[in-house]
Design a protein around this motif. Structure first.
Motif, PDB file in Angstrom:
ATOM      1  N   ALA A 419       0.829  -1.203   0.000  1.00  0.00           N
ATOM      2  CA  ALA A 419       0.000   0.000   0.000  1.00  0.00           C
ATOM      3  C   ALA A 419       0.868   1.260   0.000  1.00  0.00           C
ATOM      4  O   ALA A 419       0.566   2.251  -0.683  1.00  0.00           O
ATOM      5  CB  ALA A 419      -0.924  -0.005   1.214  1.00  0.00           C
ATOM      6  N   GLY A 423       1.105   3.817  -3.130  1.00  0.00           N
ATOM      7  CA  GLY A 423       0.724   5.184  -2.801  1.00  0.00           C
ATOM      8  C   GLY A 423       1.800   6.186  -3.176  1.00  0.00           C
ATOM      9  O   GLY A 423       1.506   7.258  -3.723  1.00  0.00           O
ATOM     10  N   SER A 432      -1.983  11.446  -5.591  1.00  0.00           N
ATOM     11  CA  SER A 432      -2.402  11.072  -4.241  1.00  0.00           C
ATOM     12  C   SER A 432      -1.684  11.978  -3.257  1.00  0.00           C
ATOM     13  O   SER A 432      -0.841  12.802  -3.633  1.00  0.00           O
ATOM     14  CB  SER A 432      -2.103   9.597  -3.943  1.00  0.00           C
ATOM     15  OG  SER A 432      -2.739   9.203  -2.732  1.00  0.00           O
ATOM     16  N   LYS A 436      -3.904  10.346   2.329  1.00  0.00           N
ATOM     17  CA  LYS A 436      -4.639   9.257   1.691  1.00  0.00           C
ATOM     18  C   LYS A 436      -3.848   7.943   1.747  1.00  0.00           C
ATOM     19  O   LYS A 436      -4.401   6.878   2.037  1.00  0.00           O
ATOM     20  CB  LYS A 436      -4.935   9.610   0.232  1.00  0.00           C
ATOM     21  CG  LYS A 436      -5.988  10.686   0.054  1.00  0.00           C
ATOM     22  CD  LYS A 436      -6.216  10.965  -1.432  1.00  0.00           C
ATOM     23  CE  LYS A 436      -7.249  12.066  -1.645  1.00  0.00           C
ATOM     24  NZ  LYS A 436      -7.439  12.364  -3.094  1.00  0.00           N
ATOM     25  N   LYS A 439      -3.771   6.420   5.230  1.00  0.00           N
ATOM     26  CA  LYS A 439      -5.035   5.748   5.536  1.00  0.00           C
ATOM     27  C   LYS A 439      -5.083   4.367   4.894  1.00  0.00           C
ATOM     28  O   LYS A 439      -5.534   3.394   5.511  1.00  0.00           O
ATOM     29  CB  LYS A 439      -6.214   6.600   5.049  1.00  0.00           C
ATOM     30  CG  LYS A 439      -7.580   6.018   5.396  1.00  0.00           C
ATOM     31  CD  LYS A 439      -8.701   6.939   4.931  1.00  0.00           C
ATOM     32  CE  LYS A 439     -10.067   6.325   5.270  1.00  0.00           C
ATOM     33  NZ  LYS A 439     -11.192   7.194   4.817  1.00  0.00           N
ATOM     34  N   GLN A 440      -4.619   4.254   3.659  1.00  0.00           N
ATOM     35  CA  GLN A 440      -4.593   2.967   2.972  1.00  0.00           C
ATOM     36  C   GLN A 440      -3.639   1.991   3.661  1.00  0.00           C
ATOM     37  O   GLN A 440      -3.940   0.796   3.801  1.00  0.00           O
ATOM     38  CB  GLN A 440      -4.184   3.165   1.518  1.00  0.00           C
ATOM     39  CG  GLN A 440      -5.234   3.912   0.698  1.00  0.00           C
ATOM     40  CD  GLN A 440      -4.690   4.458  -0.612  1.00  0.00           C
ATOM     41  OE1 GLN A 440      -3.486   4.436  -0.864  1.00  0.00           O
ATOM     42  NE2 GLN A 440      -5.576   4.969  -1.459  1.00  0.00           N
ATOM     43  N   GLU A 443      -5.368   0.782   6.873  1.00  0.00           N
ATOM     44  CA  GLU A 443      -6.413  -0.209   6.586  1.00  0.00           C
ATOM     45  C   GLU A 443      -5.802  -1.594   6.364  1.00  0.00           C
ATOM     46  O   GLU A 443      -6.316  -2.602   6.872  1.00  0.00           O
ATOM     47  CB  GLU A 443      -7.212   0.219   5.346  1.00  0.00           C
ATOM     48  CG  GLU A 443      -8.119   1.425   5.599  1.00  0.00           C
ATOM     49  CD  GLU A 443      -8.756   1.948   4.320  1.00  0.00           C
ATOM     50  OE1 GLU A 443      -8.376   1.457   3.231  1.00  0.00           O
ATOM     51  OE2 GLU A 443      -9.618   2.855   4.409  1.00  0.00           O
TER      52      GLU A 443
END
Length: 453
Positions: A419, A423, A432, A436, A439-440, A443
């Motif tokens: 991720a 990103g 991006s 953001k 956060k990915q 998760e």
């Protein structure tokens, strides 16, 4: 530590099998027996007065580009000690398997370069195939940076469940990753010296752009993102907190990790990157750097040899440590480790002779010669610090070994790293943002922690 594909294209990882072994690779020949001090006494019934056969050890390695260098060093060692060294090259990708198969049949050579990480070597320790060296070579290990000396050390609670604690490999060379810069292009842009802070790096990028020079390229489309981010993980978060964050013991969001991702956004906003950066691999970036198309690259010490192959006339460049941001509370640390470890067979009948040869290979004089001729970093810090035939970049990388971290931990799932990498590839083209991507990452981390329960 940088291993396998991450050490990548250095010539030591290429080419095919060069020498075939006729019989067992170590110990004495069929007409020799071991003397009490580890030497060969010669065959029974040897005529009185006949000269005693020289003690001989066998050394296996996979370093295609350094075979002649090692043979020459072995001859010098023989001239100084009378101990013969049979240097045998086994290039190609099957060297690790050859070592494993030889261990299973008790036919390891006296000495070998090892191809694999601490987990791989642990398997040979479990079968009592390799010798513990820390106790026998305590003074020798003082020559190396601490993070390098303990790369193949196994203490209580080690993750590989090795019960025979100790240190099982001696570093013959090392590697690390830093920024490299073209001195001529810096001078053209009016930049007198490499940046020491992150803010100075961004100012340098602006000056290069103003002079019509593309500032920066590296392998953003490949594995390089992680090593480039690592210095700023340490700088912004710190070692202990970083380990806790990656283990899920402290939250990722709010840890300061958004500042790590922001370094890539800073470079994007200052128009640092070469065209195609989001999918660029390291060989492409190296070719651009070697040709003078970009002023800076983030790369490993092995790149010195690569650049020499790409453009032998390109010499006026150097390396510098990742600059520390003003808001970071901790020092930067860099990715690095042992390039080539030396391992001794537990079954050798010539232990004293083998250890004497290992000591010779990592002594200051030999390490300087090895570095100058092979473009690889000396493990011996006295060699790294001294004035020698090393190029400025090689010496800068060598001194950088004092800043290598011993561990930055691992997330419970590679999906977190994935991720982050995906990103960053979007951040560097403005598609991006650090928030953001963070956060990915979180998760993916929370999912992995939930599955682990």
């Amino acid at each position: 530590m940088i291993e396998g594909s991450k050490r990548r294209r250095r010539p030591l990882l290429l080419l095919s099998l060069a020498v075939m072994l006729a019989g067992a690779g170590c110990s004495s020949g069929p007409n020799e027996s071991a003397s009490p001090n580890g030497g060969a006494t010669g065959s029974a019934g040897q005529p009185e007065g006949q000269k005693k056969a020289a003690e001989k050890i066998t050394f296996w390695h996979y370093l295609n580009d350094r075979h002649e260098l090692l043979v020459g060093m072995a001859k010098d060692f023989t001239g100084k000690t009378g101990i013969e060294v049979d240097v045998q090259l086994f290039g190609g990708d099957g060297f690790k398997q050859k070592i494993i198969a030889s261990a299973q049949t008790n036919s390891l050579p006296d000495l070998m370069t090892y191809s694999g990480g601490a987990g791989d070597l642990a398997k040979l320790i479990e079968t009592k195939s390799v010798m513990e060296l820390g106790g026998k070579m305590a003074e020798t290990f003082k020559k190396f940076p601490e993070s390098v000396a303990k790369a193949y050390a196994y203490a209580e609670g080690n993750p590989f469940n090795v019960k025979e604690y100790g240190t099982y490999a001696v570093p013959m060379d090392t590697n690390n990753m830093q920024f490299m810069y073209n001195k001529d292009l810096f001078a053209k842009a009016g930049v007198a010296e490499p940046p020491k802070t992150w803010e100075q790096l961004l100012e340098t990028v602006d000056k290069l752009r103003a002079a019509g020079i593309t500032p920066f390229a590296t392998g953003i489309g490949s594995w390089v993102i992680g090593p480039m981010a690592a210095p700023y993980e340490f700088a912004y978060i710190g070692k202990e907190k970083l380990l806790d964050v990656k283990a899920g013991k402290q939250p990722l969001i709010g840890s300061g990790y958004e500042n790590v991702l922001k370094i890539f956004e800073d470079l994007y906003k200052h128009k640092a990157f070469a065209d195609g950066i989001s999918t660029m691999d390291l060989p492409k970036a190296e070719q651009m750097f070697a040709n003078g198309e970009v002023a800076m690259i983030f790369d490993g010490s092995w790149a010195i040899g690569v650049l020499n192959q790409m453009n032998p006339s390109f010499k006026n460049y150097d390396a510098f440590l990742p600059p520390k941001p003003a808001g970071a509370a901790n020092d930067v640390k860099i990715t690095g480790g042992i390039g080539v470890p030396l391992v001794v067979s537990q079954q050798t009948k010539h232990a004293d002779a083998v250890l004497k040869f290992v000591d010779y290979l990592v002594a200051k004089e030999q390490q300087q010669q090895y570095a100058a001729k092979s473009f690889n970093l000396p493990a011996n810090m006295d060699a790294a610090k001294s004035e020698s035939d090393m190029s400025p970049a090689l010496r800068s990388f060598s001194l950088g070994m004092q800043h290598v971290y011993d561990t930055n931990g691992m997330y419970p799932s590679p999906n977190v790293d994935t991720a982050m990498q995906k990103g960053v590839q979007l951040i560097v083209i403005g598609q991006s943002t650090p928030d953001k991507v963070l956060k990915q990452m979180d998760e993916a981390l929370q999912k992995a922690l939930k599955e682990k329960k």
